[in-house]
Scaffold this motif. Structure first.
Motif, PDB file in Angstrom:
ATOM      1  N   THR A  50     -28.081  -1.249 -14.050  1.00 43.48           N
ATOM      2  CA  THR A  50     -29.583  -1.248 -13.452  1.00 43.48           C
ATOM      3  C   THR A  50     -30.199  -0.859 -14.796  1.00 43.48           C
ATOM      4  OG1 THR A  50     -30.784  -0.675 -11.652  1.00 43.48           O
ATOM      5  CG2 THR A  50     -29.350   0.943 -12.442  1.00 43.48           C
ATOM      6  N   ALA A  51     -31.710  -1.035 -14.762  1.00 44.22           N
ATOM      7  CA  ALA A  51     -32.737  -0.311 -15.357  1.00 44.22           C
ATOM      8  C   ALA A  51     -33.615   0.381 -14.262  1.00 44.22           C
ATOM      9  CB  ALA A  51     -33.634  -1.470 -15.897  1.00 44.22           C
ATOM     10  N   THR A  52     -33.766   1.714 -14.684  1.00 45.07           N
ATOM     11  CA  THR A  52     -34.066   2.584 -13.514  1.00 45.07           C
ATOM     12  C   THR A  52     -35.602   2.550 -13.240  1.00 45.07           C
ATOM     13  OG1 THR A  52     -34.507   4.274 -15.075  1.00 45.07           O
ATOM     14  CG2 THR A  52     -32.183   4.067 -14.097  1.00 45.07           C
ATOM     15  N   GLY A  53     -36.494   2.083 -14.315  1.00 37.47           N
ATOM     16  CA  GLY A  53     -37.801   2.098 -13.789  1.00 37.47           C
ATOM     17  C   GLY A  53     -38.608   3.294 -14.485  1.00 37.47           C
ATOM     18  N   SER A  54     -39.909   3.164 -14.304  1.00 37.56           N
ATOM     19  CA  SER A  54     -40.651   4.419 -15.159  1.00 37.56           C
ATOM     20  C   SER A  54     -40.717   5.612 -14.537  1.00 37.56           C
ATOM     21  CB  SER A  54     -42.169   3.934 -15.071  1.00 37.56           C
ATOM     22  OG  SER A  54     -42.705   3.668 -14.042  1.00 37.56           O
ATOM     23  N   TRP A  55     -40.216   5.663 -13.405  1.00 31.78           N
ATOM     24  CA  TRP A  55     -40.093   7.151 -12.471  1.00 31.78           C
ATOM     25  C   TRP A  55     -39.028   7.811 -13.213  1.00 31.78           C
ATOM     26  CZ3 TRP A  55     -36.692   9.992 -10.070  1.00 31.78           C
ATOM     27  CH2 TRP A  55     -37.143  11.149  -9.222  1.00 31.78           C
ATOM     28  N   ASN A  56     -38.001   7.228 -13.675  1.00 32.09           N
ATOM     29  CA  ASN A  56     -36.763   7.889 -14.264  1.00 32.09           C
ATOM     30  C   ASN A  56     -36.570   7.255 -15.858  1.00 32.09           C
ATOM     31  OD1 ASN A  56     -34.705   9.573 -14.695  1.00 32.09           O
ATOM     32  ND2 ASN A  56     -33.164   8.341 -13.322  1.00 32.09           N
ATOM     33  N   ASN A  57     -37.681   7.139 -16.486  1.00 32.98           N
ATOM     34  CA  ASN A  57     -37.837   7.178 -17.891  1.00 32.98           C
ATOM     35  C   ASN A  57     -36.927   5.811 -18.394  1.00 32.98           C
ATOM     36  OD1 ASN A  57     -38.631   9.834 -18.249  1.00 32.98           O
ATOM     37  ND2 ASN A  57     -36.950  10.724 -17.889  1.00 32.98           N
ATOM     38  N   ASP A  58     -37.295   4.697 -17.392  1.00 32.25           N
ATOM     39  CA  ASP A  58     -36.677   3.524 -17.741  1.00 32.25           C
ATOM     40  C   ASP A  58     -35.223   3.773 -18.486  1.00 32.25           C
ATOM     41  OD1 ASP A  58     -40.029   2.462 -18.817  1.00 32.25           O
ATOM     42  OD2 ASP A  58     -38.573   1.953 -16.969  1.00 32.25           O
ATOM     43  N   LEU A  59     -34.381   4.515 -18.050  1.00 28.80           N
ATOM     44  CA  LEU A  59     -32.949   4.568 -18.242  1.00 28.80           C
ATOM     45  C   LEU A  59     -32.374   3.121 -17.774  1.00 28.80           C
ATOM     46  CD1 LEU A  59     -32.366   8.055 -17.499  1.00 28.80           C
ATOM     47  CD2 LEU A  59     -32.987   7.257 -19.719  1.00 28.80           C
ATOM     48  N   THR A  60     -31.182   2.807 -18.581  1.00 26.70           N
ATOM     49  CA  THR A  60     -30.217   1.981 -18.065  1.00 26.70           C
ATOM     50  C   THR A  60     -28.678   2.292 -17.784  1.00 26.70           C
ATOM     51  OG1 THR A  60     -29.742   1.177 -20.415  1.00 26.70           O
ATOM     52  CG2 THR A  60     -31.349  -0.033 -18.998  1.00 26.70           C
ATOM     53  N   TYR A  61     -28.163   1.795 -16.865  1.00 26.77           N
ATOM     54  CA  TYR A  61     -26.661   2.342 -16.402  1.00 26.77           C
ATOM     55  C   TYR A  61     -26.103   0.846 -16.309  1.00 26.77           C
ATOM     56  CZ  TYR A  61     -28.644   6.867 -15.109  1.00 26.77           C
ATOM     57  OH  TYR A  61     -29.174   8.289 -15.201  1.00 26.77           O
ATOM     58  N   TYR A  62     -24.712   1.193 -16.530  1.00 19.47           N
ATOM     59  CA  TYR A  62     -23.807  -0.128 -16.810  1.00 19.47           C
ATOM     60  C   TYR A  62     -22.423   0.270 -16.065  1.00 19.47           C
ATOM     61  CZ  TYR A  62     -27.010  -1.868 -20.105  1.00 19.47           C
ATOM     62  OH  TYR A  62     -28.240  -2.232 -20.779  1.00 19.47           O
ATOM     63  N   ALA A  63     -21.973  -0.545 -15.348  1.00 16.18           N
ATOM     64  CA  ALA A  63     -20.471  -0.406 -14.918  1.00 16.18           C
ATOM     65  C   ALA A  63     -19.601  -0.332 -16.154  1.00 16.18           C
ATOM     66  CB  ALA A  63     -20.135  -1.514 -13.977  1.00 16.18           C
ATOM     67  N   ASP A  64     -18.570   0.531 -15.983  1.00 20.84           N
ATOM     68  CA  ASP A  64     -17.571   0.404 -17.149  1.00 20.84           C
ATOM     69  C   ASP A  64     -17.033  -0.953 -17.788  1.00 20.84           C
ATOM     70  OD1 ASP A  64     -16.029   3.533 -15.998  1.00 20.84           O
ATOM     71  OD2 ASP A  64     -17.997   3.410 -17.239  1.00 20.84           O
ATOM     72  N   SER A  65     -16.863  -1.878 -16.812  1.00 18.26           N
ATOM     73  CA  SER A  65     -16.415  -3.042 -17.057  1.00 18.26           C
ATOM     74  C   SER A  65     -17.197  -3.794 -17.832  1.00 18.26           C
ATOM     75  CB  SER A  65     -15.870  -3.783 -15.813  1.00 18.26           C
ATOM     76  OG  SER A  65     -17.102  -3.968 -15.135  1.00 18.26           O
ATOM     77  N   VAL A  66     -18.592  -3.707 -18.144  1.00 16.19           N
ATOM     78  CA  VAL A  66     -19.352  -4.506 -18.981  1.00 16.19           C
ATOM     79  C   VAL A  66     -20.147  -3.571 -19.843  1.00 16.19           C
ATOM     80  CG1 VAL A  66     -19.668  -5.842 -16.890  1.00 16.19           C
ATOM     81  CG2 VAL A  66     -21.442  -4.034 -17.328  1.00 16.19           C
ATOM     82  N   LYS A  67     -19.620  -2.272 -20.137  1.00 16.89           N
ATOM     83  CA  LYS A  67     -20.162  -1.421 -21.344  1.00 16.89           C
ATOM     84  C   LYS A  67     -19.963  -2.105 -22.386  1.00 16.89           C
ATOM     85  CE  LYS A  67     -20.927   3.069 -19.089  1.00 16.89           C
ATOM     86  NZ  LYS A  67     -20.367   4.296 -18.871  1.00 16.89           N
ATOM     87  N   GLY A  68     -21.035  -2.016 -23.305  1.00 20.55           N
ATOM     88  CA  GLY A  68     -20.768  -2.406 -24.773  1.00 20.55           C
ATOM     89  C   GLY A  68     -20.933  -4.280 -24.774  1.00 20.55           C
ATOM     90  N   ARG A  69     -20.922  -4.791 -23.681  1.00 17.34           N
ATOM     91  CA  ARG A  69     -21.172  -6.244 -23.675  1.00 17.34           C
ATOM     92  C   ARG A  69     -22.394  -6.852 -22.899  1.00 17.34           C
ATOM     93  NH1 ARG A  69     -17.442  -9.211 -21.059  1.00 17.34           N
ATOM     94  NH2 ARG A  69     -16.914  -7.855 -19.320  1.00 17.34           N
ATOM     95  N   PHE A  70     -22.605  -6.058 -22.075  1.00 11.63           N
ATOM     96  CA  PHE A  70     -23.678  -6.521 -21.283  1.00 11.63           C
ATOM     97  C   PHE A  70     -25.119  -5.695 -21.536  1.00 11.63           C
ATOM     98  CE2 PHE A  70     -21.637  -8.676 -17.438  1.00 11.63           C
ATOM     99  CZ  PHE A  70     -20.921  -9.614 -18.445  1.00 11.63           C
ATOM    100  N   THR A  71     -26.212  -6.035 -21.669  1.00 16.67           N
ATOM    101  CA  THR A  71     -27.553  -5.221 -21.896  1.00 16.67           C
ATOM    102  C   THR A  71     -28.580  -5.799 -20.867  1.00 16.67           C
ATOM    103  OG1 THR A  71     -26.820  -5.161 -24.311  1.00 16.67           O
ATOM    104  CG2 THR A  71     -29.289  -4.615 -23.540  1.00 16.67           C
TER     105      THR A  71
END
Length: 130
Positions: A50-71
């Motif tokens: 997910t991309a959190t949006g401007s309310w939370n500084n536009d952070l991104t979080y990923y499931a462990d299974s896709v980290k490093g492969r998906f953006t």
């Protein structure tokens, strides 16, 4: 009327790449999370990222299974979110759904729970062959 429309799914061989796009209309989501989930046959809907949006500084979080492969990236001006998928594996095969939260979410546990997203696209199939 809010609509989310995904595009970009398809079939690739293992190791290949795909880029999914999601266009939102009917409401602006720049402040709120826009994310991706996937669902394989016989399985529950699974958080991808997910991309959190401007309310939370536009952070991104990923499931462990896709980290490093998906953006995940988003263009708030266009009300769109994208999912770049690299090094795809057969286990990534699923229907991918774009989702948008209609309210502020405050923790990773809420970002990753599908019930916290109010709006959903129709899904796009991603098939990865070995």
């Amino acid at each position: 009327q809010v609509q989310l429309v995904e595009s970009g799914g398809g079939s690739v061989h293992a190791g290949g790449s795909l880029r999914l796009s999601c266009a939102a209309s009917g409401r602006t989501f720049s402040s709120y999370a826009m994310g991706w989930f996937r669902q394989a046959p016989g399985q529950e809907r699974q958080f991808v990222g997910t991309a959190t949006g401007s309310w939370n500084n536009d952070l991104t979080y990923y499931a462990d299974s896709v980290k490093g492969r998906f953006t995940i990236s988003r263009d708030s001006a266009k009300n769109q979110v994208y999912l770049q998928m690299n090094s795809l594996q057969p286990e990534d095969t699923a229907v991918y759904y774009c989702a948008a939260a209609g309210r502020v979410l405050r923790s990773l546990s809420t970002y990753s729970a599908p019930e916290n997203y109010s709006y959903w696209g129709q899904g796009t199939q991603v098939t990865v062959s070995s």
